[in-house]
Design an enzyme around this catalytic site. Structure first.
Site, PDB file in Angstrom:
ATOM      1  CB  SER A 144       3.064  10.553  -0.995  1.00 32.48           C
ATOM      2  OG  SER A 144       4.148  11.391  -0.670  1.00 32.48           O
ATOM      3  CE1 TYR A 157       6.252   8.923  -5.032  1.00 34.70           C
ATOM      4  CE2 TYR A 157       6.048  10.849  -3.605  1.00 34.70           C
ATOM      5  CZ  TYR A 157       6.028   9.474  -3.773  1.00 34.70           C
ATOM      6  OH  TYR A 157       5.781   8.646  -2.701  1.00 34.70           O
TER       7      TYR A 157
END
Length: 260
Positions: A144, A157
């Site tokens: 990501s 995350y």
């Protein structure tokens, strides 16, 4: 081109029932790969398999949680027995919990780390052992932009995806001698069903993403397919331990002045 041909290759995509996982799976199938899709939700898996088969792709599905190493090991054995060797692993399964760090429950933090990072390790270890025996394999970890940047309310995350970036590099270091390439894809902001509510004119976050992205738009899920095919194919046989960010240029720029 033969360099990108995935005929007779079998790709296991975790969480490949929707969104970016489905887009990458479809790209691999279009290049000739046979798909094996995992999910924790039977109804979603059934719907995804019906879609893949309607397109003429060869696809099968298995229900299991990537964080359950015992069940995952049993299912990997079943895949190899029923479908055949896994040549390509795409660690796509993941969750996110949006909560300020000061108030996030520790159990929620642990769960995100468990799914997004530990789950990828479990799958890589299980499939990697068999790839080592065969002296070939491709592992693609879905990282990501949060592997590089921080952002409000996604501490778990970001920690998981930052860890996944370094896991990618470490596995590449250990397994390159076995002709296994371990790389990652870092998607930017994409137009999916999950982002649909905020992709409306006038929404401040929508305007922020469009202005922050040099390409001036949200990504289309299909924009990930080419990178997935490249990393799954012989074209990337000397590419190892790399994270390719498919983000329309966000990480390349400091951004535009507000008056530009």
């Amino acid at each position: 081109m033969k360099l990108f041909d995935l005929t007779n290759k079998r790709a296991l995509i975790t969480g490949g029932t929707h969104g970016l996982g489905m887009a990458m799976a479809e790209g691999l199938a279009q290049a000739g790969a046979e798909l094996v899709i995992s999910s924790t939700t039977p109804s979603k898996l059934e719907e995804a398999l019906a879609y893949y088969k309607s397109k003429g792709y060869k696809a099968s599905g298995y229900i299991f949680d990537v964080t359950d190493e015992k069940i995952a090991a049993e299912q990997i054995e079943a895949i190899e027995k029923n479908q055949g060797p896994i040549h390509i692993l795409v660690n796509n399964a993941g969750i996110i919990k949006r909560e300020p760090a000061v108030s996030m429950l520790i159990e929620d933090f642990r769960r995100v780390i468990d799914v997004d990072l530990v789950g990828a390790f479990i799958m890589s270890q299980l499939v990697g052992r068999k790839m080592i025996e065969r002296n070939e394999g491709k592992i693609i970890n879905i990282c990501s932009m949060m592997s590089e940047l921080g952002r409000n309310s996604v501490s778990a995350y970001a920690a998981a995806k930052g860890g996944l970036k370094m896991l990618t590099k470490n596995l590449a270091t250990e397994w390159a001698k076995h002709n296994i390439q371990v790389n990652g894809i870092g998607p930017g902001y994409f137009a999916t069903s999950q982002t649909e509510p905020i992709r409306v004119d006038g929404n401040p976050f929508n305007e922020f993403i469009i202005s922050r992205t040099p390409a001036g738009r949200w990504g289309d899920p299909e924009d990930l397919a080419g990178t997935a095919v490249f990393l799954a194919s012989e074209a990337s046989r000397f590419v190892n331990g790399q994270i390719i960010y498919v983000d329309g240029g966000i990480l390349a720029t400091i951004g535009k002045p507000s008056n530009e």
